[in-house]
Scaffold this active site. Structure first.
Site, short mmCIF file in Angstrom:
data_model
loop_
_atom_site.label_atom_id
_atom_site.label_comp_id
_atom_site.label_asym_id
_atom_site.label_seq_id
_atom_site.Cartn_x
_atom_site.Cartn_y
_atom_site.Cartn_z
N ASN A 7 105.04 22.07 50.77
CA ASN A 7 103.67 22.57 50.83
C ASN A 7 103.35 22.80 52.29
O ASN A 7 103.19 21.85 53.06
CB ASN A 7 102.69 21.58 50.19
CG ASN A 7 101.25 22.06 50.26
OD1 ASN A 7 100.84 22.70 51.23
ND2 ASN A 7 100.47 21.76 49.24
N GLU A 34 100.85 26.46 48.79
CA GLU A 34 99.68 26.65 49.65
C GLU A 34 99.93 27.66 50.76
O GLU A 34 99.73 27.36 51.95
CB GLU A 34 99.16 25.31 50.20
CG GLU A 34 98.34 24.53 49.18
CD GLU A 34 97.28 23.64 49.81
OE1 GLU A 34 96.17 24.16 50.03
OE2 GLU A 34 97.56 22.46 50.06
N TYR A 115 102.16 24.71 42.25
CA TYR A 115 101.09 24.01 42.97
C TYR A 115 100.05 23.57 41.95
O TYR A 115 99.16 24.33 41.56
CB TYR A 115 100.48 24.93 44.04
CG TYR A 115 99.34 24.31 44.81
CD1 TYR A 115 99.45 23.02 45.32
CD2 TYR A 115 98.17 25.01 45.03
CE1 TYR A 115 98.40 22.45 46.02
CE2 TYR A 115 97.12 24.45 45.73
CZ TYR A 115 97.24 23.17 46.22
OH TYR A 115 96.20 22.60 46.92
N ASP A 156 104.17 20.85 44.70
CA ASP A 156 103.11 19.89 44.93
C ASP A 156 102.44 19.64 43.59
O ASP A 156 101.66 20.46 43.12
CB ASP A 156 102.12 20.45 45.96
CG ASP A 156 100.96 19.51 46.21
OD1 ASP A 156 100.88 18.45 45.56
OD2 ASP A 156 100.11 19.84 47.07
N ASN A 158 100.42 17.14 42.89
CA ASN A 158 99.16 16.41 42.97
C ASN A 158 99.10 15.30 41.92
O ASN A 158 98.05 15.04 41.32
CB ASN A 158 97.95 17.36 42.86
CG ASN A 158 97.56 17.96 44.19
OD1 ASN A 158 97.42 17.25 45.18
ND2 ASN A 158 97.39 19.27 44.24
N ASP A 256 100.25 18.88 56.25
CA ASP A 256 100.02 17.49 55.85
C ASP A 256 101.08 17.00 54.84
O ASP A 256 101.14 15.80 54.56
CB ASP A 256 98.58 17.25 55.36
CG ASP A 256 98.05 18.35 54.46
OD1 ASP A 256 98.82 19.28 54.12
OD2 ASP A 256 96.87 18.27 54.08
N HIS A 257 101.90 17.93 54.34
CA HIS A 257 103.03 17.56 53.48
C HIS A 257 104.34 17.70 54.27
O HIS A 257 104.37 18.33 55.32
CB HIS A 257 103.12 18.50 52.27
CG HIS A 257 101.96 18.41 51.34
ND1 HIS A 257 102.05 17.86 50.08
CD2 HIS A 257 100.67 18.82 51.47
CE1 HIS A 257 100.88 17.94 49.47
NE2 HIS A 257 100.02 18.51 50.29
#
Length: 266
Positions: A7, A34, A115, A156, A158, A256-257
């Site tokens: 990501n 993303e 995602y 990702d 989540n 951030d990933h």
DNA sequence: ATGGTTGCGTGGCAA
């Protein structure tokens, strides 16, 4: 064949990071999430200059997924079937969260870059959308199982699958990434016959793929393991390794990933 | 302590 999911949190902001990563880490296939970009604005030269083919499914400002591969990317399919109100404004299929294709290298794989919706705040309409999306994904995953191909669904998610996948589970109990219904929906896909590649290789706690930008979360290793590869049985037969590459998260201006890898075949 | 960070795109939302 080595496959990574990453990501990037904005492909335009991350162009140099991704170019360096493709050169240094050289995945055979990269599953990206993303993009936060329309297809026309994706910096394709990042991929082409590194010797990759690229197929994108972009969207203005948000979401966006892609498959990059050194071998040809065949039979591309964009979007997840089964959106409620498909074709209408505001319908479920408006969000660019799924792309799949076939890549034939030293092994042949059907790869999906996904995602999965974040779903916060929960409960609420965003969480309802997340759970509907996960059920649509389960149905597509079941179709892919029936092909008896080596299928890799990377992205990702989540989803924090277990308590060992989060540094501080007690503060996440009501979060959309960790709620019981979220973890149950994830297990429902696994229970059809998919395997969390990382957990086939590493049973222990403290391994994360995402750290918040705030409060020095990376330096404190207060992260989440939310980026996964789910493997069909035929892909799991080929699994030679699974690991998390933390170096890209430690660079300047990182996503951030961080990338999560599998190796299939020799 | 209702803060703190980042990207997209120039508002404020999403994460």
């Amino acid at each position: 064949m080595r496959i990574a999911t990453f990501n990037v949190n904005g492909i335009k902001a991350r162009a140099q990071i991704v170019a360096d990563w493709l050169r240094d880490s050289a995945p055979d296939i990269a599953l990206l999430q993303e993009l936060k970009s329309v297809d026309e604005a994706v910096p394709r030269e990042v991929f082409e200059d590194a010797g990759y083919n690229l197929q994108t499914h972009g969207q203005k400002g948000f979401n966006g997924v892609a498959i990059a591969a050194k071998h040809p990317i065949e039979d591309v399919r964009r979007g997840l079937p089964g959106a409620e109100g498909a074709g209408r404004e505001g319908a479920d299929d408006e969000e660019a969260r799924w792309i799949e294709a076939t890549v034939v290298g030293d092994v042949a794989v059907r790869v999906c870059a996904l995602y999965l919706p974040n779903g916060n705040p929960a409960p609420g309409p965003k969480y309802d959308y997340k759970l509907r999306w996960m059920e649509r994904m389960r149905l597509r995953a079941d179709e892919l199982l029936s092909t008896e191909e080596a299928v890799v669904m990377g992205g990702d998610y989540n989803v924090i699958p277990q308590r060992i996948d989060v540094a501080r589970p007690e503060v996440m109990e009501d979060d959309a990434l960790f709620r019981p219904e979220t973890r149950e929906a994830f297990r429902r896909i696994e229970n059809m016959g998919y395997f969390d590649a990382f957990r086939l290789r590493e049973p222990g706690p403290g391994h994360y793929s995402y750290w918040d930008y705030q409060r020095g979360a990376f330096d404190r290793n207060e992260g989440l393991r939310i980026d996964h590869h789910l493997l069909s049985p035929q892909a799991a037969d080929l699994l030679a390794g699974a690991w998390i590459e933390t170096a890209p998260r430690a660079k300047a201006k990182p996503s951030d990933h961080t990338p999560v890898w599998i190796e299939l075949g020799a």
